[in-house]
Design a protein around this motif. Sequence first.
Motif, short mmCIF file in Angstrom:
data_model
loop_
_atom_site.label_atom_id
_atom_site.label_comp_id
_atom_site.label_asym_id
_atom_site.label_seq_id
_atom_site.Cartn_x
_atom_site.Cartn_y
_atom_site.Cartn_z
N ALA A 162 0.83 -1.21 0.00
CA ALA A 162 0.00 0.00 0.00
C ALA A 162 0.87 1.26 0.00
O ALA A 162 0.56 2.25 -0.69
CB ALA A 162 -0.93 0.00 1.21
N GLN A 163 1.95 1.24 0.76
CA GLN A 163 2.85 2.39 0.82
C GLN A 163 3.56 2.60 -0.52
O GLN A 163 3.66 3.74 -1.01
CB GLN A 163 3.88 2.22 1.94
N THR A 164 4.05 1.54 -1.13
CA THR A 164 4.74 1.70 -2.41
C THR A 164 3.79 2.14 -3.50
O THR A 164 4.16 2.95 -4.37
CB THR A 164 5.45 0.40 -2.82
N ASP A 165 2.54 1.62 -3.48
CA ASP A 165 1.55 2.08 -4.46
C ASP A 165 1.32 3.58 -4.31
O ASP A 165 1.21 4.31 -5.32
CB ASP A 165 0.24 1.33 -4.27
N ALA A 166 1.23 4.05 -3.06
CA ALA A 166 1.00 5.48 -2.83
C ALA A 166 2.19 6.31 -3.29
O ALA A 166 2.02 7.41 -3.84
CB ALA A 166 0.72 5.72 -1.34
N LEU A 167 3.40 5.79 -3.10
CA LEU A 167 4.58 6.52 -3.54
C LEU A 167 4.64 6.59 -5.07
O LEU A 167 5.00 7.63 -5.64
CB LEU A 167 5.85 5.87 -2.99
N VAL A 168 4.30 5.49 -5.73
CA VAL A 168 4.26 5.51 -7.19
C VAL A 168 3.25 6.53 -7.68
O VAL A 168 3.51 7.31 -8.62
CB VAL A 168 3.94 4.11 -7.74
N ALA A 169 2.09 6.57 -7.03
CA ALA A 169 1.07 7.54 -7.43
C ALA A 169 1.54 8.97 -7.20
O ALA A 169 1.27 9.87 -8.00
CB ALA A 169 -0.22 7.27 -6.65
N LEU A 170 2.27 9.18 -6.10
CA LEU A 170 2.77 10.53 -5.80
C LEU A 170 3.78 10.98 -6.86
O LEU A 170 3.70 12.11 -7.37
CB LEU A 170 3.41 10.54 -4.41
N ILE A 171 4.73 10.12 -7.21
CA ILE A 171 5.74 10.50 -8.21
C ILE A 171 5.09 10.69 -9.57
O ILE A 171 5.44 11.62 -10.33
CB ILE A 171 6.84 9.43 -8.25
N THR A 172 4.11 9.84 -9.90
CA THR A 172 3.42 9.97 -11.18
C THR A 172 2.68 11.30 -11.26
O THR A 172 2.74 12.01 -12.28
CB THR A 172 2.44 8.81 -11.36
N GLU A 173 1.99 11.67 -10.18
CA GLU A 173 1.27 12.93 -10.17
C GLU A 173 2.24 14.12 -10.19
O GLU A 173 1.96 15.15 -10.80
CB GLU A 173 0.35 12.99 -8.95
N PHE A 174 3.38 13.97 -9.51
CA PHE A 174 4.42 15.01 -9.52
C PHE A 174 4.80 15.32 -10.97
O PHE A 174 4.80 16.49 -11.40
CB PHE A 174 5.63 14.50 -8.74
N LYS A 175 5.10 14.28 -11.75
CA LYS A 175 5.52 14.51 -13.13
C LYS A 175 4.37 14.95 -14.03
O LYS A 175 4.58 15.62 -15.03
CB LYS A 175 6.16 13.23 -13.69
N ARG A 176 3.14 14.56 -13.66
CA ARG A 176 2.00 15.03 -14.46
C ARG A 176 1.84 16.53 -14.30
O ARG A 176 1.62 17.26 -15.28
CB ARG A 176 0.72 14.31 -14.05
N ARG A 177 1.97 17.00 -13.06
CA ARG A 177 1.80 18.44 -12.81
C ARG A 177 3.00 19.24 -13.31
O ARG A 177 2.86 20.38 -13.76
CB ARG A 177 1.61 18.70 -11.31
N TYR A 178 4.19 18.65 -13.17
CA TYR A 178 5.42 19.37 -13.51
C TYR A 178 6.24 18.50 -14.46
O TYR A 178 7.26 17.91 -14.07
CB TYR A 178 6.22 19.71 -12.25
N PRO A 179 5.82 18.38 -15.70
CA PRO A 179 6.52 17.48 -16.63
C PRO A 179 7.98 17.86 -16.88
O PRO A 179 8.77 17.01 -17.28
CB PRO A 179 5.69 17.58 -17.91
N ASP A 180 8.36 19.13 -16.64
CA ASP A 180 9.74 19.54 -16.86
C ASP A 180 10.62 19.35 -15.62
O ASP A 180 11.81 19.66 -15.67
CB ASP A 180 9.78 21.01 -17.28
N ALA A 181 10.04 18.87 -14.54
CA ALA A 181 10.82 18.66 -13.32
C ALA A 181 11.79 17.51 -13.51
O ALA A 181 11.46 16.49 -14.15
CB ALA A 181 9.89 18.38 -12.14
N ARG A 182 12.98 17.65 -12.95
CA ARG A 182 13.96 16.57 -12.90
C ARG A 182 13.95 15.99 -11.50
O ARG A 182 14.03 16.73 -10.51
CB ARG A 182 15.35 17.07 -13.27
N LEU A 183 13.86 14.67 -11.40
CA LEU A 183 13.72 14.01 -10.10
C LEU A 183 14.86 13.02 -9.89
O LEU A 183 15.21 12.25 -10.79
CB LEU A 183 12.39 13.26 -10.01
N MET A 184 15.42 13.05 -8.69
CA MET A 184 16.38 12.05 -8.26
C MET A 184 15.86 11.47 -6.95
O MET A 184 15.43 12.22 -6.07
CB MET A 184 17.78 12.65 -8.07
N THR A 185 15.87 10.16 -6.82
CA THR A 185 15.38 9.52 -5.61
C THR A 185 16.52 8.98 -4.77
O THR A 185 17.58 8.63 -5.29
CB THR A 185 14.43 8.36 -5.95
N ASN A 186 16.29 8.93 -3.47
CA ASN A 186 17.21 8.24 -2.57
C ASN A 186 16.66 6.84 -2.36
O ASN A 186 15.65 6.64 -1.71
CB ASN A 186 17.32 8.98 -1.24
#
Length: 955
Positions: A162-186
């Motif tokens: 459930a937590q990983t699904d929520a994180l995937v949804a968060l990152i997906t929505e992040f890029k939907r709202r800000y398609p030009d954003a560059r993301l690096m994960t820890n």
Amino acid sequence: MLNLLFRALCLTCLLLAGMRASMAQPAITSAPRPTVAFYYGDHPPLAELAAFDIAVVEPAHVADPRRSARNAAGASHQLFAYVSVGEVRADRPYYARLPKGSLRGGNAAWGSRVIDQTAPGWRDFFLDAIVAPLWQAGWRGFFLDTLDSYGLFAKTDAERRAQTDALVALITEFKRRYPDARLMTNRGFELLPRVASLIDAVAAESLVAGYDAASDSYRPVPQADHDWLAAQLRTVRDTYHLPAVAIDYVDPAAPHARDAARETARRIRADGFIPWVADGGLASMGVGAIEVLPRRALLITDSYGLDLARTGAQRFLGIQLNYLGLAYDIVDLSKEALPEGILEGRYAGIVAWFRAGTSHPEFAPWLARQTARGMRAAVFGNFALPPGADLPPSLGLAQEATDGARLTIATRDAAIMGFEAPVLPDRSAVIPLRLADDSGGRSLLRLTDADKHYFDAAAFTAWGGYVLAPFTVLELDAIESQRWVVEPMRFLRSALALQALPVPDVTTEGGRRMLMSHVDGDGFASRAEIPGAPFASEVMLKEFLERYRLPTTVSVIEGELSASGVYPASSQATEAIARRIFALPQVEPASHSYSHPFDWAQALADRGPTYRLKVPGYTLDLQRELRGSADYINRLLPPGKRTDIFFWTGDCVPPAEAIAASWREGLLNLNGGDTLITRSRNSWTEIAGQGVRKEGWYQVFAPHQNENVYTNNWTGPFYGFERVIETYQLTGEPYRFKPIDIYYHVYSASKPGSIAALHRIYDWASAQPTTRVYASQYIRKVLDFEDATIARDIASGELIVRAGADLRTLRLAPDAPLPDLAKSQGLAGFTAGPNARYLTLAAGEVRLAPPVAKGQPAALPYIAEANGAIADLRRSADGRELRFALAANGPGLLAIAGKSCSLDIDGKPLAPTPISGRFVTAAKDSDANPIDHYEFGAPNTVQATRYLARIRCAQ
């Protein structure tokens, strides 16, 4: 912040004594890209971090990511904002507004609470309350930390899913709202199958060396843990084709910590990953795939209420530090505290300048702490000790009693002491210090008294060096001048143990000294004392601007020209002259303010007409003085021209608020500094630095000064300005401290004597072998100098220089080995100069290969001289053909070294031209390569012109 997995694995670390013998995979031959750095501390060194392609910082510590550092042309650099996804501390400004039910447990090691990613409203809160303000502030890169913190409370497979699904949804929505954003994960390895296409890089901590926040301790990573993490990072790199970054930790207080960091970074790179190795809090300049070689000094002083531009530290040390290649941050102890934290790796050294009577009891203990950590220091004047205080023993200095008898010189290093003025022992001024017997230092000046007490007034020490008053500069009260007793550059170079690095240089372009001219608008409406009494501005137009056709930046004062100013009757006529001047293709427009403040500090405090022109109905306003006056000038300009340049007026000593306002209004600024050296005042104390930084804002000084200082404040003799030629000569040789700047007021065209002097100055300057530039080009080069970075590739040893979009020259010592021209990137050529060799760069970022054993290959062509900026350099595979562009302000000039070479310009072959004047110093270079000289372009052109060149050389 440490990830959850390593926190658990650290328990295993306690059971192991050390690492197994070999952890490295076979070494790779090329650097993993991009280079990455992390710095979470206060006051991040943004200029130094610009050496990296990505620098992750705490966004609260950066005022504006869009202007954090001047990016090099062609160089990739971006700041990433640190954003914690899985945890939050109570000191975050949004903590009190978290959605209800967001928090699940805590992380005691870091004093934070853990976020439930499935909590209602959390995803939108994260994107609306945390990310959106950062995006609006200009952030376009984001480092998403603590992605695995949910493991502290999610114990079942269903909870974790459930937590990983929520994180995937968060990152997906992040890029939907800000398609030009560059993301690096820890980490977030478990998310990669679903988000790899949305992110730009993956980082993980503790591949080789780790840090435990709970115990504040450093330890090696067990072999099994290393192997597991290395496998995950290889998957990131090889399966998902993403940069894989390893963040490791070395104790900064441990002996040889810097060497340990370098070795750890090399091991990570040998594994094929991008390294970053620093302290546990990531609050220091660590070591990555490249190591920044510091070229910034920390300059400590006490202004005693003076403007920083008028302090001894700035006046005397500015140009010395600049010539050595050092930018500097000034710490004024009368207004601010000494910086704490880890300075090693960030600064090339500490320099202090204190005058007599200065008392700062915190300085000496702070200096002892910093030098114990490996920082080098140079102290001038005194140690700011209060009466009766002792120096810390670790500095290796003892305080010696004396009977007050006459002092004599026991020993003196003649190469350093007695430079411009003799050593004159003065018992009333000497500070009774000596090197301790076991200090490991070397005395430069030892004095003794009648009782055989001895005092070391200057010395090199184990941690650097010092020169005590009165052996820094000698005050010559009778002529209101000073002379150096110590040779400052030699002393600084040795005390700080400066590396022999290439120096970004703002005096030279294409191997030739730069020539510029700029004019302050004062006296635009005054009448010339010649037949017909024309306006001085019209005389200037005809006698100098049209006749000599040099690139010139001309300013006007709105309050003198406009109908609402102080001379409304002449406004129509003078505005017409201004339009004619600004229409000239060789003239660049600038503002000299609206009301011409005479004393900037007083004018800003008073706001009335006492310290400026009495413009009717006007109360001083910075925006009106700066951008308002520039907008007025823009209305006088022909199509295609505009001004974004401001020349300081009056005393040219603006407070920090005025300098800040100029930058906020988008204006380049120039003037001030007071370089006054002549044959009769022949001292380096009379040469100003390149500029001064006040509260973080930079004022660029004029290279030379105007006629006022040569004519006794315009009281005569009015031909006195011709002595500026002496200044040009003394700042050009034996060291090239400055370009040539013909800088004057319009009223210099109002008197026969000053007109004659200007003609002599123009004639002398026009005869010199120079590269002609505008004031704006010089200003940008100085700004590039401030932010330029030099880093060393930890694998190849190459130097990576990000000099900026406008600076195109590096200076080497005359006997320094040259980089390997064949293997270097962006290096166009080199030229011998006064006490130096000048490297001509062809890009904002260059890579300099280590020198070859016996000089350059004899047949490899290069540019020996050029009268403009080189760009777009391409060398053929065999090295014998060069293609490039030359941008020159007028006709072009090239000197090409190589055997049997030909030159095409814009597709047309050229024949060499005879060497005239001093354009080229020799017909052959040091390797016996012929040097051919070419001139091309319309002889009378003054426009900035781009020439496309091709050099071909025979086998």
